[in-house]
Design a protein around this motif. Structure first.
Motif, PDB file in Angstrom:
ATOM      1  N   VAL A 157     -37.234  21.528  10.702  1.00 15.07           N
ATOM      2  CA  VAL A 157     -38.242  20.478  10.614  1.00 15.07           C
ATOM      3  C   VAL A 157     -38.137  19.746   9.282  1.00 15.07           C
ATOM      4  CG1 VAL A 157     -40.721  19.989  10.660  1.00 15.07           C
ATOM      5  CG2 VAL A 157     -39.771  21.719  12.187  1.00 15.07           C
TER       6      VAL A 157
ATOM      7  N   GLY B  20     -43.553   9.758   8.236  1.00 15.15           N
ATOM      8  CA  GLY B  20     -44.306  10.933   8.656  1.00 15.15           C
ATOM      9  C   GLY B  20     -45.786  10.694   8.824  1.00 15.15           C
TER      10      GLY B  20
ATOM     11  N   THR C  67     -46.227   8.003  15.243  1.00 13.99           N
ATOM     12  CA  THR C  67     -45.918   8.261  13.851  1.00 13.99           C
ATOM     13  C   THR C  67     -44.970   7.189  13.349  1.00 13.99           C
ATOM     14  OG1 THR C  67     -45.069   9.938  12.300  1.00 13.99           O
ATOM     15  CG2 THR C  67     -44.000   9.802  14.443  1.00 13.99           C
TER      16      THR C  67
ATOM     17  N   ASP D 279     -35.359  11.377   8.236  1.00 15.64           N
ATOM     18  CA  ASP D 279     -36.060  10.221   8.787  1.00 15.64           C
ATOM     19  C   ASP D 279     -36.403   9.183   7.725  1.00 15.64           C
ATOM     20  OD1 ASP D 279     -35.991  10.670  11.454  1.00 15.64           O
ATOM     21  OD2 ASP D 279     -38.118  11.096  11.714  1.00 15.64           O
TER      22      ASP D 279
ATOM     23  N   VAL E 250     -45.188  19.255   5.579  1.00 10.98           N
ATOM     24  CA  VAL E 250     -44.061  20.186   5.658  1.00 10.98           C
ATOM     25  C   VAL E 250     -43.641  20.667   4.274  1.00 10.98           C
ATOM     26  CG1 VAL E 250     -41.586  20.328   6.208  1.00 10.98           C
ATOM     27  CG2 VAL E 250     -43.190  19.382   7.878  1.00 10.98           C
TER      28      VAL E 250
ATOM     29  N   GLU F  86     -35.276  17.353   9.389  1.00  8.19           N
ATOM     30  CA  GLU F  86     -35.605  16.180  10.196  1.00  8.19           C
ATOM     31  C   GLU F  86     -36.465  15.194   9.423  1.00  8.19           C
ATOM     32  OE1 GLU F  86     -35.648  18.556  14.502  1.00  8.19           O
ATOM     33  OE2 GLU F  86     -37.511  17.884  13.570  1.00  8.19           O
ATOM     34  N   GLN F  87     -37.488  15.695   8.736  1.00  5.57           N
ATOM     35  CA  GLN F  87     -38.393  14.796   8.025  1.00  5.57           C
ATOM     36  C   GLN F  87     -37.698  14.118   6.852  1.00  5.57           C
ATOM     37  OE1 GLN F  87     -40.652  15.060  10.819  1.00  5.57           O
ATOM     38  NE2 GLN F  87     -41.579  13.954   9.110  1.00  5.57           N
TER      39      GLN F  87
ATOM     40  N   ARG G 294     -41.526   6.628  10.323  1.00  2.00           N
ATOM     41  CA  ARG G 294     -40.443   7.411   9.720  1.00  2.00           C
ATOM     42  C   ARG G 294     -40.831   8.059   8.395  1.00  2.00           C
ATOM     43  NH1 ARG G 294     -36.091   8.520  13.160  1.00  2.00           N
ATOM     44  NH2 ARG G 294     -35.606   6.667  14.387  1.00  2.00           N
TER      45      ARG G 294
ATOM     46  N   ASN H 195     -50.076  13.239   7.155  1.00  2.00           N
ATOM     47  CA  ASN H 195     -48.674  12.874   7.017  1.00  2.00           C
ATOM     48  C   ASN H 195     -47.833  14.129   7.206  1.00  2.00           C
ATOM     49  OD1 ASN H 195     -46.093  12.687   5.189  1.00  2.00           O
ATOM     50  ND2 ASN H 195     -46.675  10.567   5.584  1.00  2.00           N
ATOM     51  N   LEU H 196     -46.969  14.105   8.204  1.00  3.95           N
ATOM     52  CA  LEU H 196     -46.196  15.294   8.554  1.00  3.95           C
ATOM     53  C   LEU H 196     -45.195  15.661   7.454  1.00  3.95           C
ATOM     54  CD1 LEU H 196     -45.423  17.500  10.561  1.00  3.95           C
ATOM     55  CD2 LEU H 196     -43.911  15.845  11.689  1.00  3.95           C
ATOM     56  N   THR H 197     -44.578  14.672   6.818  1.00  5.12           N
ATOM     57  CA  THR H 197     -43.593  14.969   5.773  1.00  5.12           C
ATOM     58  C   THR H 197     -44.246  15.662   4.586  1.00  5.12           C
ATOM     59  OG1 THR H 197     -42.348  13.011   6.459  1.00  5.12           O
ATOM     60  CG2 THR H 197     -41.781  13.989   4.336  1.00  5.12           C
TER      61      THR H 197
END
Length: 278
Positions: free
Chosen positions: A176, A130, A126, A183, A160, A179-180, A128, A155-157
């Protein structure tokens, strides 16, 4: 108007108990934390100069001053690196008005080879922002049914903050989310991260915007994931920073307890799986 550097120094100062630094705990403190005068004394700078930094009126402190403030706050290695990064972007690295090029999504062949060696474990590459750039079959199995990997470029961000299913997938959603959001301060570049924050803020709302100004790293804790099978799985995360300018990371998830390891083995069964490059 504050700056990322000033916000961090002030936020960190507010979290420090004077007694942890050997200072007397005076009963007449109006607020918890280290007083500005106390930090200035420990750092060997004037209170007026420290005030200018915290309020954003001095955007270019010297390396010596940054090191002195880091010493005064007793920052660890990661916090010192973050302090230097914030000083860099505060000093004007984010002033470009043209939209920067998005970070490259290619993962170099040696990193993909490493990922193949991790099969059928749980790992992903990944950055930063996401972006999920590659992942093992174990990660696909872990996040199956969550909706995270349904898009062509996951995309994780964004997942979320924009997908309601994320609150079910991650029982510790607040952790979580912290954290995102944090980052984003770490790359791939100051300009790219600034544009990403500006695009996401209007659609993500207050849950995102109230986090993006925080400068203190969230605590490192196991990641809990609710699997659609009903199992709740706990994972330690080992992170390897990949060389290059795109802020890519190889993240390996390891069972945090015996129950997670056993439950995931049952889920995996005999499926050998294969590596996914997005």
């Amino acid at each position: 108007m504050g700056t990322p550097l000033g916000d961090f120094v002030r936020a960190k100062r507010d979290t420090i108990r004077p007694t942890d630094l050997g200072l007397p705990d005076q009963p007449r403190r109006r607020a918890p934390g280290l007083r500005r005068t106390e930090l200035a004394t420990r750092a060997g700078v004037s209170v007026e100069y420290l005030t200018r930094i915290e309020q954003g009126r001095d955007r270019n402190p010297s390396v010596a001053v940054l090191n002195a403030i880091a010493d005064g706050l007793s920052l660890d290695a990661a916090e010192r690196a973050h302090l230097r990064y914030l000083a860099k972007i505060t000093g004007g690295a984010c002033t470009a008005h043209q939209r920067p090029e998005p970070p490259a999504r290619e993962v170099r062949p040696t990193a993909l080879t490493t990922m193949r060696l991790l099969e059928p474990g749980v790992a992903l590459v990944t950055n930063r922002l996401g972006d999920i750039l590659a992942y093992t079959s174990g990660f696909a199995l872990l996040m199956r049914g969550s909706g995270l990997l349904d898009r062509p470029e996951p995309n994780l961000t964004r997942y979320v903050f924009l997908d309601p299913a994320a609150r079910t997938a991650f029982p510790d959603w607040d952790q979580v989310a912290d954290e995102q959001a944090f980052d984003l301060w770490l790359g791939p570049s100051a300009g790219t991260a600034e544009w990403f924050r500006a695009e996401l803020a209007p659609v993500a709302g207050v849950e995102f915007t109230r986090r993006v100004g925080r400068q203190l790293p969230p605590p490192s804790v196991p990641l809990r994931v609710n699997h659609p099978s009903g199992a709740q799985l706990r994972w330690h995360r080992e992170v390897l920073e990949l060389s290059g300018s795109e802020a890519q990371q190889l993240v390996v998830l390891l069972p945090a307890d015996e129950a997670t390891g056993e439950a995931f083995e049952r889920l995996r069964g005999d499926d050998p799986g294969h590596l996914h490059a997005v």
